[in-house]
Design a protein around this motif. Structure first.
Motif, PDB file in Angstrom:
ATOM      1  N   UNK A 106      18.140   8.866  -5.545  1.00 54.27           N
ATOM      2  CA  UNK A 106      18.314   8.203  -6.840  1.00 54.27           C
ATOM      3  C   UNK A 106      19.041   6.875  -6.660  1.00 54.27           C
ATOM      4  N   UNK A 107      20.081   6.846  -5.833  1.00 54.85           N
ATOM      5  CA  UNK A 107      20.825   5.606  -5.584  1.00 54.85           C
ATOM      6  C   UNK A 107      19.940   4.578  -4.884  1.00 54.85           C
ATOM      7  N   UNK A 108      19.054   5.046  -3.995  1.00 52.55           N
ATOM      8  CA  UNK A 108      18.154   4.157  -3.268  1.00 52.55           C
ATOM      9  C   UNK A 108      17.225   3.409  -4.222  1.00 52.55           C
ATOM     10  N   UNK A 109      16.871   4.043  -5.310  1.00 51.10           N
ATOM     11  CA  UNK A 109      15.899   3.472  -6.237  1.00 51.10           C
ATOM     12  C   UNK A 109      16.547   2.769  -7.430  1.00 51.10           C
ATOM     13  N   UNK A 110      17.870   2.695  -7.428  1.00 44.93           N
ATOM     14  CA  UNK A 110      18.587   2.078  -8.535  1.00 44.93           C
ATOM     15  C   UNK A 110      19.317   0.832  -8.046  1.00 44.93           C
ATOM     16  N   UNK A 111      18.961  -0.306  -8.596  1.00 38.87           N
ATOM     17  CA  UNK A 111      19.650  -1.569  -8.307  1.00 38.87           C
ATOM     18  C   UNK A 111      19.692  -1.912  -6.811  1.00 38.87           C
ATOM     19  N   UNK A 112      18.630  -1.609  -6.101  1.00 39.07           N
ATOM     20  CA  UNK A 112      18.529  -1.951  -4.686  1.00 39.07           C
ATOM     21  C   UNK A 112      17.306  -2.826  -4.470  1.00 39.07           C
ATOM     22  N   UNK A 113      17.370  -3.628  -3.424  1.00 43.38           N
ATOM     23  CA  UNK A 113      16.217  -4.439  -3.050  1.00 43.38           C
ATOM     24  C   UNK A 113      15.395  -3.649  -2.045  1.00 43.38           C
ATOM     25  N   UNK A 114      14.088  -3.619  -2.270  1.00 43.24           N
ATOM     26  CA  UNK A 114      13.209  -2.919  -1.337  1.00 43.24           C
ATOM     27  C   UNK A 114      12.120  -3.864  -0.845  1.00 43.24           C
ATOM     28  N   UNK A 115      11.744  -3.687   0.396  1.00 42.79           N
ATOM     29  CA  UNK A 115      10.605  -4.378   1.004  1.00 42.79           C
ATOM     30  C   UNK A 115       9.524  -3.321   1.137  1.00 42.79           C
ATOM     31  N   UNK A 116       8.324  -3.612   0.661  1.00 42.71           N
ATOM     32  CA  UNK A 116       7.237  -2.640   0.730  1.00 42.71           C
ATOM     33  C   UNK A 116       6.108  -3.238   1.560  1.00 42.71           C
ATOM     34  N   UNK A 117       5.758  -2.558   2.624  1.00 44.06           N
ATOM     35  CA  UNK A 117       4.638  -2.940   3.486  1.00 44.06           C
ATOM     36  C   UNK A 117       3.637  -1.802   3.477  1.00 44.06           C
ATOM     37  N   UNK A 118       2.369  -2.144   3.673  1.00 43.78           N
ATOM     38  CA  UNK A 118       1.328  -1.113   3.668  1.00 43.78           C
ATOM     39  C   UNK A 118       0.400  -1.279   4.850  1.00 43.78           C
ATOM     40  N   UNK A 119       0.092  -0.168   5.476  1.00 45.67           N
ATOM     41  CA  UNK A 119      -0.860  -0.120   6.584  1.00 45.67           C
ATOM     42  C   UNK A 119      -2.141   0.498   6.064  1.00 45.67           C
ATOM     43  N   UNK A 120      -3.249  -0.207   6.248  1.00 46.96           N
ATOM     44  CA  UNK A 120      -4.541   0.369   5.870  1.00 46.96           C
ATOM     45  C   UNK A 120      -5.118   1.111   7.058  1.00 46.96           C
ATOM     46  N   UNK A 121      -5.938   2.044   6.815  1.00 42.46           N
ATOM     47  CA  UNK A 121      -6.723   2.892   7.704  1.00 42.46           C
ATOM     48  C   UNK A 121      -6.504   2.803   9.219  1.00 42.46           C
ATOM     49  N   UNK A 122      -6.302   1.645   9.800  1.00 37.13           N
ATOM     50  CA  UNK A 122      -6.266   1.514  11.269  1.00 37.13           C
ATOM     51  C   UNK A 122      -5.224   2.420  11.906  1.00 37.13           C
ATOM     52  N   UNK A 123      -4.095   2.613  11.247  1.00 33.60           N
ATOM     53  CA  UNK A 123      -3.037   3.449  11.805  1.00 33.60           C
ATOM     54  C   UNK A 123      -3.531   4.849  12.150  1.00 33.60           C
ATOM     55  N   UNK A 124      -4.537   5.335  11.420  1.00 35.18           N
ATOM     56  CA  UNK A 124      -5.069   6.676  11.676  1.00 35.18           C
ATOM     57  C   UNK A 124      -5.687   6.778  13.065  1.00 35.18           C
ATOM     58  N   UNK A 125      -6.355   5.702  13.496  1.00 36.09           N
ATOM     59  CA  UNK A 125      -7.018   5.710  14.803  1.00 36.09           C
ATOM     60  C   UNK A 125      -6.085   5.350  15.940  1.00 36.09           C
ATOM     61  N   UNK A 126      -5.146   4.426  15.684  1.00 34.29           N
ATOM     62  CA  UNK A 126      -4.285   3.931  16.765  1.00 34.29           C
ATOM     63  C   UNK A 126      -2.974   4.688  16.875  1.00 34.29           C
ATOM     64  N   UNK A 127      -2.505   5.254  15.762  1.00 36.56           N
ATOM     65  CA  UNK A 127      -1.190   5.897  15.758  1.00 36.56           C
ATOM     66  C   UNK A 127      -0.055   4.885  15.705  1.00 36.56           C
ATOM     67  N   UNK A 128      -0.390   3.614  15.396  1.00 35.28           N
ATOM     68  CA  UNK A 128       0.598   2.544  15.387  1.00 35.28           C
ATOM     69  C   UNK A 128       0.741   1.934  13.998  1.00 35.28           C
ATOM     70  N   UNK A 129       1.929   1.394  13.747  1.00 35.98           N
ATOM     71  CA  UNK A 129       2.146   0.537  12.589  1.00 35.98           C
ATOM     72  C   UNK A 129       2.651  -0.807  13.104  1.00 35.98           C
ATOM     73  N   UNK A 130       2.529  -1.830  12.271  1.00 38.06           N
ATOM     74  CA  UNK A 130       3.011  -3.162  12.631  1.00 38.06           C
ATOM     75  C   UNK A 130       4.170  -3.536  11.730  1.00 38.06           C
ATOM     76  N   UNK A 131       5.208  -4.076  12.352  1.00 40.04           N
ATOM     77  CA  UNK A 131       6.353  -4.568  11.606  1.00 40.04           C
ATOM     78  C   UNK A 131       6.503  -6.047  11.938  1.00 40.04           C
ATOM     79  N   UNK A 132       6.152  -6.879  10.968  1.00 37.52           N
ATOM     80  CA  UNK A 132       6.177  -8.327  11.176  1.00 37.52           C
ATOM     81  C   UNK A 132       7.609  -8.825  11.340  1.00 37.52           C
TER      82      UNK A 132
END
Length: 141
Positions: free
Chosen positions: A26-52
């Motif tokens: 609840x505290x995480x979602x109240x008055x906090x700044x969040x960065x949201x990134x999304x990985x499409x389909x490729x992660x399923x095949x590679x098992x990897x995510x990218x963090x810019x």
């Protein structure tokens, strides 16, 4: 079968632990700044995510965010399969401390640099141990 008195004590401890985690979410979602990134389909095949971390030669993503939390969606098509959530400072420390991540180029005109993070390695005992070591070092300071 009715729980024994001993089992009820354990339930009380588990309940308290769970309630504390609920308050943290609840505290995480109240008055906090969040960065949201999304990985499409490729992660399923590679098992990897990218963090810019860089784009067009300047800090971006994990190196530029002022967020408190980093939400990383793993998507299948247009649907979110799950979301990984990190304290941003923790994720920064993980990618700084570990040398197991590769870097790759991508994005528009391949101008972005990203950490290629294997999901299995991210949750491996080595990474978890490194995280604990980071926390221990911080507590000693």
């Amino acid at each position: 079968m009715k729980p024994t008195k001993e089992n009820r004590k354990k339930f009380d401890l588990d309940l308290t632990y769970g309630e504390i985690r609920e308050e943290k979410i609840a505290a995480m979602l109240t008055d906090k700044k969040v960065e949201v990134k999304s990985e499409r389909d490729i992660w399923q095949n590679t098992g990897n995510i990218c963090i810019e971390y860089e784009s067009w030669g300047k800090p971006s993503g994990i190196r530029a965010t002022e967020s408190d939390y980093w939400f990383h969606n793993l998507c299948i098509g247009d649907d979110e399969y799950c979301t990984l959530v990190f304290k941003t400072d923790t994720l920064k420390k993980i990618v700084d401390k570990l040398d197991t991540f590769k870097t790759v180029s991508g994005g528009d005109s391949n101008a972005s640099r990203m950490y290629l993070v294997n999901l299995q390695k991210l949750f491996s005992t080595d990474v978890i141990k490194a995280f604990k070591d980071i926390k221990d070092d911080e507590e000693e300071k």
